[in-house]
Design an enzyme around this catalytic site. Structure first.
Site: not given
Length: 268
Positions: A44, A250
């Site tokens: 990711s 993230h």
């Protein structure tokens, strides 16, 4: 990391340590890389989870037009571009699903991988929801995996990349530390934050050692993210995002453009 694997909070406590080219040498290297095909692999942090603008055809892989591979491709126009990174990927997923674009003409490969293997999404879920002692125990379990099992997994991936793309420059990129310590900051205790950062450094060191052993370039994003960790007041990382749990821990679009892209550009 794949959102369906999170059950709560997402992360990839990954990092790496670095090596970069600068100035004319960097420009020459990027020009050479652009002459051949570029293949972007990984999890990711390479697909761009957290940066928005996801490509609809990428489905649950959540590939973003604001991710560093997409941005590099737009700036350098390599002869071909395969954006294969996928949210949730582990080393076995890279081997099974992402290497089909590699060939003798591939001149540049990027990859972030290792955090999902070590179970750091579970680490973050545990550390957010449970006590300091339970958090530290979970971190120690992950560190043992990184020390004893992950090196072999990385070697298999790196060997396969080299076999399929014998002439490619391979850039293994790490992950930032999550927290700026010593700050007043809501959320996890300083004990948990410090242990998470230490585990990230340990993972980075392991990835760097294996990448270097394969004569791959290692890109350290801890340098560019310095001062932009969670609790910094100018974070390029999402903390817990209750409106979109999958983005938690993230990089933001700024983290991709100003944290990851410069490191990759200098190393490519």
């Amino acid at each position: 990391m794949r959102r369906s694997r999170l059950t709560g909070f997402v992360t990839s406590l990954l990092l790496a340590a670095g090596l970069g080219l600068t100035g004319a040498a960097s420009a020459q290297a990027s020009s050479t890389a652009a002459a051949g095909g570029y293949v972007a692999l990984g999890d990711s942090y390479s697909s761009g989870v957290g940066s928005g603008s996801y490509i609809s055809s990428s489905g649950s892989c959540d590939r973003s037009t604001k991710a560093y591979p997409y941005l590099w491709n737009a700036a350098h126009s390599p002869s071909s571009f395969a954006f294969n990174a996928c949210s949730g990927a582990r080393t076995d997923d890279v081997l099974a699903n992402q290497l089909g674009s590699l060939n003798s003409s591939t001149s540049l490969v990027s990859i972030t991988i290792g955090g999902n293997d070590a179970g750091f999404a579970d680490v973050m879920t545990t550390c957010v929801l449970q006590s300091d002692s339970t958090c530290l125990s979970k971190i120690n379990t992950a560190r043992a995996y990184v020390a004893n099992t992950l090196p072999g997994k990385l070697d298999t991936v790196y060997n396969t990349i080299r076999a399929k793309a014998p002439s490619a420059r391979v850039v293994v990129i790490g992950y930032p530390r999550f927290y700026l310590l010593g700050q007043t900051c809501l959320g996890l205790s300083e004990t948990k934050r410090s242990a998470i950062n230490d585990a990230s450094d340990f993972l980075d060191a392991t990835i760097k050692t294996r990448a270097t052993a394969h004569d791959f370039v290692f890109g350290d994003v801890r340098t560019t993210f310095s001062g932009h960790e969670i609790c910094s007041g100018s974070s390029w990382l999402h903390s817990v995002n209750w409106l979109d749990i999958g983005e938690s821990y993230h990089p933001t679009a700024s983290g991709q453009a100003s944290g990851y892209l410069p490191v990759f550009t200098n190393a490519a």
